[in-house]
Design an enzyme around this catalytic site. Structure first.
Site, short mmCIF file in Angstrom:
data_model
loop_
_atom_site.label_atom_id
_atom_site.label_comp_id
_atom_site.label_asym_id
_atom_site.label_seq_id
_atom_site.Cartn_x
_atom_site.Cartn_y
_atom_site.Cartn_z
N ALA B 266 0.84 -1.15 -0.11
CA ALA B 266 -0.07 -0.08 0.08
C ALA B 266 0.86 1.20 0.12
CB ALA B 266 -0.67 -0.08 1.25
N HIS B 267 0.19 2.29 -0.05
CA HIS B 267 0.80 3.67 -0.17
C HIS B 267 1.82 4.04 1.11
CE1 HIS B 267 -2.69 4.41 2.04
NE2 HIS B 267 -2.10 5.34 2.88
N ASN B 268 2.92 4.67 0.82
CA ASN B 268 3.95 4.97 1.64
C ASN B 268 4.60 3.80 2.35
OD1 ASN B 268 2.00 7.32 1.66
ND2 ASN B 268 3.66 8.20 2.52
#
Lengths: 377, 377, 377
Positions: B266-268
């Site tokens: 997922a993001h980050n």
């Protein structure tokens, strides 16, 4: 099959014959589709075989219906005709087959496709716009490769297959007849197989005495996938599912196995005939499924495990051991049904157990006091 | 590497040197592939390093073999030559690298590809049929973009990469050297990041006192992803896996990390060097994996959690807390191995516990009766 | 929105107005992006609303910042101006919307796309290179179909949609306005629906008395998918997610629902308005989600189950029963929070329970001995 633009017309008599079922009323009534009685149009047959659907027949626009054998005659009063069937879902299978729309793609190679000159595409097959067919690939009679799909170099696709958009058939993958591959499924990616020069952290035994990782995976070597994927006749594979090629030899999905969306079949697995594998199931490397194995959604199977013929694995089950034939495994970690049901029952008894323990403690203390004060013993 | 059409020929002497191992017999025997002794052809080397494979050497068609050091001499009697190795899977890595087939795609841009005039494709790189390379994208030396893959605007692809069909490299994503991306992998989709104007139902604390949801997510605002994805050198990412771009900054997969099929990053997130992430693993937003972390298939990690260097997470583990370095976590919810093994052992003791409780109850009652009748106390 | 090549410029005053927040300092300071203070450039606004970000303002290159209302004035001393906001993540939503880059694709149909002559593409819409638009498909105003995406025959795409590369929109699928579909998502694959002529192994009831599978799935019949998929306005669907078509009727994702990557929505499901479905969630056939339901990553829901409005399902939860409205379910198998927390607490008490049992056993035996020796009773 009907094509997307002009639906197929069938009479109620033809439908009764296809269903091998009893017809009452107007055998010549013609319809071009099937739907739930609440949605069915006047030119469709209403399908009212599920409990609860019958009561919608009173207000349906459809003139004819397929109903279950035990439908009450009064529910059918307003119809011009009906067919009565025994097993609802089997009737659903037959009816949906009769009326399924075909892809809107005629035979031949689309001018915007790329087909390598060395590939052999049967004259009755079709290759859609922006599809790719690699060197020496072969595509059999009446197979349809829809737009933007990929058939890799030296891949073989049998007859009457349907390959949806975005499917990736890797180099050298072999596919039988009547196989359906849904959008963006990938056959023939490399297996996930790596090794460290010295024994790595993933090779450690799991035990209470080995709770600390001592290996360091400083170097990772790839084990390349020289093998391939073999998909036998009548297999269906869902959207975005992946079947990896074997290290050596073949990853095999046997005749008539059905695989849902987002399923992972790792390198060197064997999926037996007629297996049913629901969405998001994961098979680790070298898993062997017997014939007719059923796996519920999101179930996972650890590497090198064997699941026997006719076994059923529940949804979300985490399988960490071999499963004998004809056995149902459920739960986390997965085990046989009687054992897991007993385990759950025992867990539910825990609150009472804890209360009883407190009660026993008090009674013991009281007994001890009484004996002490009586100087008993 | 060999190309799909004409396999590479190697002598047993060359194989022994590549394996850094002891050769016996005919060093000049030439082969063009490797397989299990039961399947190997006369022009292949038989690989018999796994237990059970040795016995197939008697009937193999192969004239030469690679065996483990402890192979009994009589098993090798029929061979023209053999090489004896120490660590079976390391030998497998070397042998499969020697004989792996290359994609059947030469250098240059295919006439049916689209490459934006502002993109910079190295002269030694190749862009396959129906592939897309966006504005200002850069593709390094010898990298191969296979048919129907996507390299987005301003994306950077290093040298010697292999980008399989259907891979989507989003705008501005940066990829290092020697990276392998398998079919239909997606790098750079938006992060799944939403917020409600007032605190929403997903922000509620989990406690026995907060069992009822009181927030209503009537409005949902998107947090857009302005950041990007960075894939460092020697990373491999599996088919249909997804790595989302960061909200701000970068989602990073560090040097030599290996990611299997259908994995969600997922993001980050930050994935450390040399991590091994098996199929269908899910990392929620902002998870940080240290270096050399191993995650078994279908494991999941909750958002913002940290997994320390060299930690090993078992298959299907549900990680809801930080994991210290060098620690093995397993189970649902995931915990350290000794704790979870003890937990399982305790659970298995429950049936006996329940029987003992019944026995204790009876004995207590009997003692109480005897004391009562004896007027004890 | 800004396009990929030339970023949008905004003044701090404009940003304050968009955030509906208090401005201090130079309203005319112009910036072209937003980033964390540690990374922000001189031409960007530093976003320092999360705890821990404030301290980076001292060394930031940015001249202006967005901070939380309770930021200490001394932290803001070096800035030319700042905007103070209440709810950090709402500010993040607004700021990222202001500066998000647009796809680098202008209106019109790319010459290397295929658009069937019978399709209707709005003049303001865009169809990218190597994209496919099938017979009779309709694409609304300002919608963008990015390179290599697929819009099937008779499919309908509303206005202002963004369809990323590799998305497969199946035949007859209907999509509303402002829908975002991420790379390689698949809408409209066939449902996974099969039946055996006689009751099959997957239809067996689960009970301790039915631990052996007696059915043999020798023949498998497909239930074809005549229905379609309907995606309502403002829905977002993640990369490699799949939404299958209904058997009859429609699989529906209602207004403003947000779905992450690698999610499986099976045939005949209904996803309510404003639902939030995290990565790798699986909904089995005919699941009905109410409005505003939240599902954590990797959660799974069994077929035909109903999840009430505003319910929250924890990550990795295995849902095997209906979930009432406004209720939080967690765990394996999933249950209400108080029950599952109690269950976990009981499990943690087991070691003490086992020790107490041993203690009780000894004390009982001692009491029995003393009574026996005293001849009590």
């Amino acid at each position: 099959m009907t094509d997307g633009a002009t639906p197929r017309m069938l009479t109620l008599g033809e439908i009764a014959r296809a269903l091998d079922a009893r017809l009452s009323g107007d055998a010549s009534a013609a319809v071009c589709g099937v739907d739930h009685p609440a949605r069915a149009r006047a030119d469709q047959v209403a399908l009212a075989v599920e409990p609860g659907a019958l009561k919608h027949l009173a207000a349906t626009k459809a003139r004819v219906a397929v109903v279950s054998e035990d439908a009450a005659p009064e529910a059918l009063a307003g119809l011009a005709g009906h067919v009565a069937v025994k097993r609802a879902r089997v009737a659903l299978s037959v009816l949906t087959r009769l009326f399924q729309p075909a892809p809107a793609q005629g035979p031949g190679v689309h001018p915007q496709a790329f087909v390598d000159p060395s590939a052999a595409v049967d004259a009755t097959a079709s290759v859609g716009a922006l599809a790719y067919v690699g060197p020496r690939a072969r595509i059999g009679a009446r197979s349809q490769v829809l737009p933007q799909a990929t058939v890799g170099a030296d891949a073989v696709l049998g007859q009457d297959c349907l390959v949806h958009s975005g499917v990736r058939i890797g180099d050298r993958v072999r596919i039988g007849d009547r196989v359906v591959l849904h959008a963006n499924a990938c056959l023939g990616a490399d297996g996930f197989s790596f090794v460290t020069p010295e024994p790595g952290s993933a090779e450690m035994p799991l035990s209470a005495n080995h709770s600390k990782v001592t290996a360091r995976n400083d170097t990772i070597l790839k084990i390349h996938s020289l093998g391939t994927v073999v998909i036998e006749d009548d297999v269906e594979i869902g959207a975005c599912s992946t079947v990896d090629r074997a290290t050596l030899g073949e990853t095999v999905v046997k005749r008539s196995a059905k695989i849902d969306n987002l399923v992972q079949i790792a390198h060197n697995c064997v999926v037996g005939e007629n297996c049913l594998i629901a969405g998001q199931v994961g098979l680790s490397g070298s898993v062997r499924l017997g014939d007719r194995v059923v796996l519920g959604g999101q179930a996972g199977v650890g590497d090198h495990l064997k699941i026997g013929d006719d076994a059923v694995i529940g949804g979300a089950a985490a399988v960490g051991q071999d499963v004998p034939a004809e056995t149902i495994f459920i739960g986390y970690p997965a085990g046989p049904v009687p054992e897991k049901l007993q385990e759950n029952m025992n867990l539910r008894r825990l609150p009472r157990l804890l209360r009883e323990m407190m009660d026993f403690g008090k009674r013991l203390k009281m007994l001890e006091r009484r004996l002490a004060s009586s100087g008993g013993g």
